[in-house]
Write an enzyme that holds these catalytic residues in place. Structure first.
Site: not given
Length: 543
Positions: A79, A359
């Protein structure tokens, strides 16, 4: 102090949070602590396809985890960025990259020169000057020096990368959370960890101090400890149900409170970015793994029903489902104390910020790292606990503000988005946006997760146009300004042109054997038959 020494640690719950904590503590305190993890297969975790940020690589290096072994074990892909689609209004797109953009000077950041180039009529996008953005656009990926193959593209890429004169590509991972928890469990084997199968029936506390003394399981086992780590998810069996720590709700800033998740067969090669696609009542995620896609709809139940969200998810993901969609309720906010008495809450037990910026796993890893640094081997210090809680709160509030920014800065017409555009912001976030809107100036605090580049790309991407920018940029002639921009852009274009596709790189570097995830899904289907339960979202909601 001798009587208060911490020698027995009990981790309540498994999943990503529990097994990450077990892995870190057994790695750092192998011969110093008696560590027990209690979990039940009846409340197991199956992730929907997890998205992370680059800090996970540092954590893995600290634990001496081999990257290639890890990625092949969890069917992982790479990613480079997040693609935000339809967030300003339908039809718009921008990329939030992980890498640095251009070259900053001590007095003036690169994006200020780019703003000046726009004023002079030079057409480009800020992402043109970021390697990770350009590579994400072309679905390409490579590492600077892996030494693992002699592919034809390897020498071309190495030469182009060397010419850039920079460090490695900045990247994170997509992976299967169920496989990740299993992988981390394997890392603990042989390090003295004791795993006990069972459901917690009672939390036994000291009658005077309220400190947790033991967990009592349904079968009658009593698990005593000195320090307890709560990884029991939103139930927070220790932190909330036993200690009544309290919860600070952030729904007025983050209105989404439900998700419907789905796993489908892959519809093509994995792309090196997470897709976050805004819709009328929230947003839609798509995460490409090696063998499947994890996708889902995040929404506000005040603006969309479960049935509407499920129908929308299925309509927009026509590939063959690997299982039926499932609903996941959540509540954004934080536990008022991450560390209360002798209990440290991790993962969803400590709070949850919705998965928009990926997150959740980072916050777990950060909290585990902080626990190792603050570990109270000679007894719990209230001053250290207070500092731990202060840092935890500041970290969560910073991430919260960054996520709130995406919701607030929009030009959409639907009721949810109008509500977010008109809401009163946390003061720190309001200040950041106003300063950037007036001057083009952005900043990153010393202990903040999101870098200056993240703030600039996202505020610009969400439609904030600075009224002015740094005056020093006007000292450059047109020729010098063009030369500066080209000196950044050309090496990036050359490097990306030399990169292989992500699929090619994965095939040569970390291809997952089909047997690993097939066995995992067989266990998941058995779990569903036994319990009727399935859970998981961005490394947090399942635990």
């Amino acid at each position: 102090m001798e009587n208060n020494r911490i020698r027995k640690v009990v981790i309540a719950g498994g999943g990503t949070a529990g097994w990450v904590a077990a892995c870190a503590l057994t790695h750092q305190f192998r011969d110093l602590l008696d560590i027990t993890l209690v979990e039940s297969e009846q409340v197991g975790t199956v992730g929907v396809g997890e998205s992370t940020i680059p800090t996970i690589r540092t954590f893995h290096r600290l634990l001496q985890i081999d990257e290639r072994e890890f990625l092949s074990s969890v069917a992982g892909s790479f990613k480079l960025a997040i693609s935000f689609e339809n967030w300003i209004r339908p039809g718009t797109r921008y990329i939030h990259p992980f890498g640095t953009t251009g070259v900053n000077t001590w007095s003036c950041d690169f994006h200020q020169f780019w703003l000046e180039s726009l004023r002079r009529g030079m057409k480009s996008e800020l992402g043109d000057y970021c390697l990770e953005t350009v590579a994400a656009r072309h679905d390409r990926f490579a590492l600077f020096d892996t030494g693992h193959n002699a592919q034809q593209w390897s020498m071309r890429w190495t030469k182009a990368a060397t010419a850039m004169n920079r460090g490695d590509v900045s990247y994170a991972y997509h992976f299967d959370a169920g496989l990740y928890a299993a992988f981390m469990r394997v890392q603990c084997e042989g390090r003295g960890l004791k795993r006990i199968e069972g459901k917690i029936a009672q939390v036994r506390q000291h009658p005077d101090s309220g400190f947790v003394q033991a967990l009592v399981l349904e079968d009658g086992q009593v698990i005593e400890g000195d320090l307890f780590i709560d990884c029991t998810g939103a139930r927070a069996l220790l932190s909330e149900q036993a200690l009544h720590t309290g919860y600070e709700d952030w729904n007025h800033w983050l209105p989404s409170n439900r998700a419907v998740a789905l796993q489908t067969e892959a519809d093509g090669p994995a792309v090196p970015y997470t897709r976050a696609i805004a819709h009328e009542a929230g947003w839609h995620w798509k995460i490409s793994l090696q063998h499947r896609i994890g996708c889902g709809i995040v929404f506000s139940d005040a603006h969309m029903s479960d049935d509407e969200a499920t129908a929308k998810l299925l309509a927009e993901n026509p590939s063959k489902p690997l299982r039926d969609p499932w609903i996941i309720p959540f509540r954004t906010g934080r536990r008022r104390k991450a560390w209360n008495k002798n209990v440290v809450a991790l993962g969803l037990a400590s709070g949850f910020i919705e998965p928009l910026e990926s997150t959740s796993i980072h916050l777990t890893l950060s909290a585990v790292t902080r626990l190792v640094q603050f570990f109270p081997s000679e007894g719990i210090s209230q001053a250290a606990v207070d500092r731990f809680n202060q840092v935890s709160r500041q970290e969560l509030e910073h991430v919260r503000d960054f996520v709130v920014m995406h919701y607030h800065l929009n030009q959409r017409d639907e009721p949810l988005w109008k509500q977010c555009r008109e809401m009163e912001l946390p003061p720190g976030l309001a200040e950041r946006i106003q300063v950037f809107r007036e001057t083009g100036y952005a900043w990153q605090g010393e202990d903040e997760l999101f870098r200056l580049d993240s703030w600039t790309h996202c505020m610009l991407g969400q439609g904030v146009v600075p009224r002015t920018h740094h005056p020093l940029t006007r000292a450059l002639s047109d020729a010098d300004l063009k030369r500066l921009l080209e000196s950044v852009r050309k090496p990036i274009d050359a490097a990306v042109a030399a990169m292989p596709s992500q699929e090619q790189f994965i095939d040569s570097y970390c291809k997952a054997p089909p047997s690993a995830w097939e066995q995992m899904y067989a266990r998941a289907r058995q779990h569903e038959r036994v319990t009727g339960k399935i859970a998981g979202l961005d490394g947090g909601l399942a635990r």
